[in-house]
Design an enzyme around this catalytic site. Structure first.
Site, PDB file in Angstrom:
ATOM      1  CE  LYS A  49      37.564  45.034  48.635  1.00 42.17           C
ATOM      2  NZ  LYS A  49      38.501  44.070  49.208  1.00 42.17           N
ATOM      3  CD  GLU A  80      28.706  30.336  51.887  1.00 39.93           C
ATOM      4  OE1 GLU A  80      28.982  29.863  53.008  1.00 39.93           O
ATOM      5  OE2 GLU A  80      27.844  29.845  51.142  1.00 39.93           O
ATOM      6  CB  CYS A 117      34.832  30.101  57.298  1.00 41.24           C
ATOM      7  SG  CYS A 117      34.890  28.978  55.916  1.00 41.24           S
ATOM      8  CD  GLU A 135      35.069  33.556  62.403  1.00 39.02           C
ATOM      9  OE1 GLU A 135      34.765  34.729  62.145  1.00 39.02           O
ATOM     10  OE2 GLU A 135      35.090  32.664  61.543  1.00 39.02           O
TER      11      GLU A 135
HETATM   12  P1  NDP Z   1      35.912  40.947  56.327  1.00 39.19           P
HETATM   13  O1  NDP Z   1      34.449  40.836  56.482  1.00 39.19           O
HETATM   14  O2  NDP Z   1      36.632  42.012  57.093  1.00 39.19           O
HETATM   15  O3  NDP Z   1      36.314  41.178  54.797  1.00 39.19           O
HETATM   16  C1  NDP Z   1      35.818  40.378  53.767  1.00 39.19           C
HETATM   17  C2  NDP Z   1      35.876  41.140  52.466  1.00 39.19           C
HETATM   18  O4  NDP Z   1      34.983  42.254  52.531  1.00 39.19           O
HETATM   19  C3  NDP Z   1      37.254  41.745  52.158  1.00 39.19           C
HETATM   20  O5  NDP Z   1      37.498  41.721  50.770  1.00 39.19           O
HETATM   21  C4  NDP Z   1      37.086  43.172  52.649  1.00 39.19           C
HETATM   22  O6  NDP Z   1      37.991  44.051  52.052  1.00 39.19           O
HETATM   23  C5  NDP Z   1      35.660  43.447  52.200  1.00 39.19           C
HETATM   24  N1  NDP Z   1      35.037  44.570  52.881  1.00 39.19           N
HETATM   25  C6  NDP Z   1      35.369  45.154  54.055  1.00 39.19           C
HETATM   26  N2  NDP Z   1      34.537  46.187  54.323  1.00 39.19           N
HETATM   27  C7  NDP Z   1      33.651  46.240  53.303  1.00 39.19           C
HETATM   28  C8  NDP Z   1      32.529  47.098  52.988  1.00 39.19           C
HETATM   29  N3  NDP Z   1      32.161  48.096  53.804  1.00 39.19           N
HETATM   30  N4  NDP Z   1      31.850  46.851  51.866  1.00 39.19           N
HETATM   31  C9  NDP Z   1      32.193  45.841  51.048  1.00 39.19           C
HETATM   32  N5  NDP Z   1      33.246  45.030  51.258  1.00 39.19           N
HETATM   33  C10 NDP Z   1      33.962  45.223  52.374  1.00 39.19           C
HETATM   34  O7  NDP Z   1      36.472  39.528  56.654  1.00 39.19           O
HETATM   35  P2  NDP Z   1      37.937  39.144  57.012  1.00 39.19           P
HETATM   36  O8  NDP Z   1      38.853  39.628  55.949  1.00 39.19           O
HETATM   37  O9  NDP Z   1      38.178  39.542  58.408  1.00 39.19           O
HETATM   38  O10 NDP Z   1      37.858  37.544  56.852  1.00 39.19           O
HETATM   39  C11 NDP Z   1      37.566  36.690  57.859  1.00 39.19           C
HETATM   40  C12 NDP Z   1      36.091  36.356  57.919  1.00 39.19           C
HETATM   41  O11 NDP Z   1      35.675  35.675  56.738  1.00 39.19           O
HETATM   42  C13 NDP Z   1      35.821  35.401  59.061  1.00 39.19           C
HETATM   43  O12 NDP Z   1      34.645  35.759  59.739  1.00 39.19           O
HETATM   44  C14 NDP Z   1      35.661  34.080  58.352  1.00 39.19           C
HETATM   45  O13 NDP Z   1      34.941  33.119  59.070  1.00 39.19           O
HETATM   46  C15 NDP Z   1      34.955  34.494  57.106  1.00 39.19           C
HETATM   47  N6  NDP Z   1      35.050  33.443  56.100  1.00 39.19           N
HETATM   48  C16 NDP Z   1      33.921  32.734  55.766  1.00 39.19           C
HETATM   49  C17 NDP Z   1      33.980  31.684  54.866  1.00 39.19           C
HETATM   50  C18 NDP Z   1      32.756  30.928  54.454  1.00 39.19           C
HETATM   51  O14 NDP Z   1      32.767  30.319  53.375  1.00 39.19           O
HETATM   52  N7  NDP Z   1      31.686  30.887  55.234  1.00 39.19           N
HETATM   53  C19 NDP Z   1      35.252  31.274  54.267  1.00 39.19           C
HETATM   54  C20 NDP Z   1      36.364  32.078  54.679  1.00 39.19           C
HETATM   55  C21 NDP Z   1      36.252  33.114  55.574  1.00 39.19           C
HETATM   56  P3  NDP Z   1      39.397  44.324  52.779  1.00 39.19           P
HETATM   57  O15 NDP Z   1      40.030  43.016  53.023  1.00 39.19           O
HETATM   58  O16 NDP Z   1      40.100  45.126  51.787  1.00 39.19           O
HETATM   59  O17 NDP Z   1      39.059  45.048  54.060  1.00 39.19           O
END
Ligand code: NDP
Length: 487
Positions: A173, A248, A282, A379
């Site tokens: 996804k 992650e 991240c 963050e």
């Molecule tokens: P989110 O947690 O909002 O979204 C991540 C993914 O989850 C997106 O595809 C989102 O879809 C999906 N999602 C949202 N709600 C749900 C749900 N209820 N059930 C299942 N999936 C869902 O993260 P952000 O997009 O805000 O990204 C930033 C975050 O990601 C930061 O905290 C960053 O640090 C972290 N990150 C961590 C990394 C690592 O390797 N540790 C690397 C890169 C980022 P949609 O976008 O369509 O809402």
């Protein structure tokens, strides 16, 4: 206006609905995307289940799976310029970074291609005379891979590579923000010749598309990258079917500079740590923990470097900092910076949205010494550095660990014994010493605490996509002994 399709069961198609994708550099719609809803998700998972158990994929040797992965790697490399341009267009991440990163993504696929036929079970020296016992590593099942908006091709590769090497099938996804490169990547999967249903790529909104995927009974494992709040929801959803998870998550990574460090080199690394990718990383080194005796000198170096950064159009190769991915991300950053200044943080530079259209925000440094600044705890996922100082090694370690997160960290010192002490004391999944933001398919990557669990990268990541089956083979021709005694 460009238009993208989802990829389910080997076919490209529209989703149940369509939504607009915004170019972060202009704030205007540039493409439309397929929105996967419950029925699309259900079809994608069922296609992956079918491909897992029936047909070509489960009958294929691990070596043949590896060859498909090599072919995919070559296609990613050949198409890297196009994929990079799409990622830049759809997320605002600068072309310098997307070009380099996507070319390197091909190496992640190569690493796991080579690993496919090196995933081994073992023969056990069992404590029974008439038994041969061994283990087999079998694919864990259908994997739901969920990625956030930043670095979607990279974050997907660290899940897809090991999962396919292990023989799993996947539903990936893409984030609703910037899904274009992953939807385009599906065309390369198709061209590489993977059997239909092995890899499906969809996008859609979190609660509907992501929710349906993580609650689906056909999903055995959820590999999730995103924020801790969403991760908690994903884990709750996974409990409905007892799917396993690897998470992650975010970070508030400490960047520790001792007075004996090469300050010029450390300042360059700090710029990379917080302003590269417009801070939407991240592992962003978003908390500078600086030895008090060199604080003024180091901040002056950093301020000069921050103010010399070229902010501009992400597709321009000269640009160093582009826009944030979304308007709501910029509002979040502006809110926290304003609250931090109200709390007493001193603005060293930046602190404002850049002029003109698009979601730009200036590289920002906040001196938070002696202040309870929200920017130290939250963050921000943007180009904002919060600074605190220390006077002893003990205090530096305490400040570094004063966060529920634990993803990455940086230690800058020329004192070898001190570096070793700090490596042991820091609670984080990665410690970079005199460097920052280095990654490799060979090196495990993941966090402590609120930064998640499980590791991506390296051999162990492929094993995480397997289950162990234990086989007992009785080698005696004698009749089965006393049935009421456990053997
Ligand atoms: P989110 O947690 O909002 O979204 C991540 C993914 O989850 C997106 O595809 C989102 O879809 C999906 N999602 C949202 N709600 C749900 C749900 N209820 N059930 C299942 N999936 C869902 O993260 P952000 O997009 O805000 O990204 C930033 C975050 O990601 C930061 O905290 C960053 O640090 C972290 N990150 C961590 C990394 C690592 O390797 N540790 C690397 C890169 C980022 P949609 O976008 O369509 O809402």
């Amino acid at each position: 206006m460009q238009s993208f399709e989802q990829y389910i069961d080997g076919a490209f198609e529209d989703g149940s609905a369509r939504f607009a994708s915004i170019d972060p550099a202009t704030g205007k719609v540039w493409a439309t995307m397929p929105e996967a809803r419950g029925t699309d998700v259900d079809r994608a998972v069922k296609a992956a289940e079918q491909a897992l158990w029936h047909g070509v994929w489960p009958a294929m040797t691990a070596t043949a799976r590896g060859k498909l992965l090599y072919r995919l790697a070559d296609l990613v490399q050949a198409n890297a310029p196009k994929l990079a341009e799409l990622e830049t267009r759809d997320t605002g991440k600068i072309i310098r970074e997307t070009s380099a990163q996507i070319a390197y993504v091909a190496d992640y696929y190569r690493y796991y291609a080579g690993l496919a036929d090196k995933i081994e079970g073992s023969t056990l020296s069992i404590d029974k005379a008439d038994m041969d016992v061994w283990t087999r590593r079998e694919p864990i099942g259908v994997v739901a891979a969920i990625v956030p908006w930043n670095s979607q091709l990279f974050l997907a590769a660290v899940k897809i590579g090991p999962a396919l090497a292990a023989g799993c099938t996947l539903v990936v996804k893409a984030s609703e923000d910037g899904p274009a490169p992953l939807l385009e990547f599906a065309r390369l999967v198709h061209e590489a010749g993977f059997p239909k249903g092995v890899l499906n790529v969809i996008t859609g909104f979190g609660p509907t598309c992501g929710g349906a995927l993580t609650r689906h009974p056909g999903v055995a494992h959820i590999a999730f990258t995103g924020g801790p709040g969403t991760a908690a929801q994903v884990v709750r959803n996974s409990a409905e079917n007892l799917a396993s998870t690897s998470l992650e998550l975010g970070g508030k990574s400490p960047f520790i500079v001792f007075a004996d460090a090469d300050l010029e080199s450390a300042a360059n690394a700090q710029v990379a740590g917080i302003f590269a990718a417009t801070g939407q990383s991240c592992v962003a080194g978003s908390r500078l923990i600086i030895e008090a005796s060199v604080k003024e000198q180091f901040l002056s170096l950093l301020k000069t470097k921050a103010e010399a950064i070229r902010i501009g159009a992400p597709l321009d190769r000269a640009t160093e900092v582009g826009p944030l991915c979304t308007g709501r991300q910029r509002e979040h950053i502006a809110r926290v910076v304003a609250a931090s200044i109200s709390a007493g943080a001193k603005l060293i530079t930046g602190g404002r949205a850049a002029e003109g259209e698009g979601f730009y925000y200036q590289p920002t440094i906040l001196d938070c010494d002696g202040v309870n600044s929200p920017s130290i705890e939250t963050e921000l996922f943007g180009p904002v550095l919060s600074v605190v100082s220390f006077t002893s090694e003990d205090e530096a370690a305490t400040l570094a660990n004063a966060t529920p997160y634990g993803l990455a960290s940086g230690v800058f010192t020329q004192n070898l014994t001190r570096a070793h002490r700090m490596i042991k004391r820091i609670r984080a999944g990665i410690v970079w010493v005199n460097t920052y933001r280095a990654v490799s398919p060979i090196a495990p990557f993941g966090g402590y605490g609120q930064s998640g669990h499980g590791r991506e990268g390296g051999l162990a990541a492929a094993l995480d996509y397997t289950r162990t089956k234990t086989v007992w083979l009785r080698t005696s021709d004698d009749p089965f002994p006393d049935p009421f005694v456990m053997r």
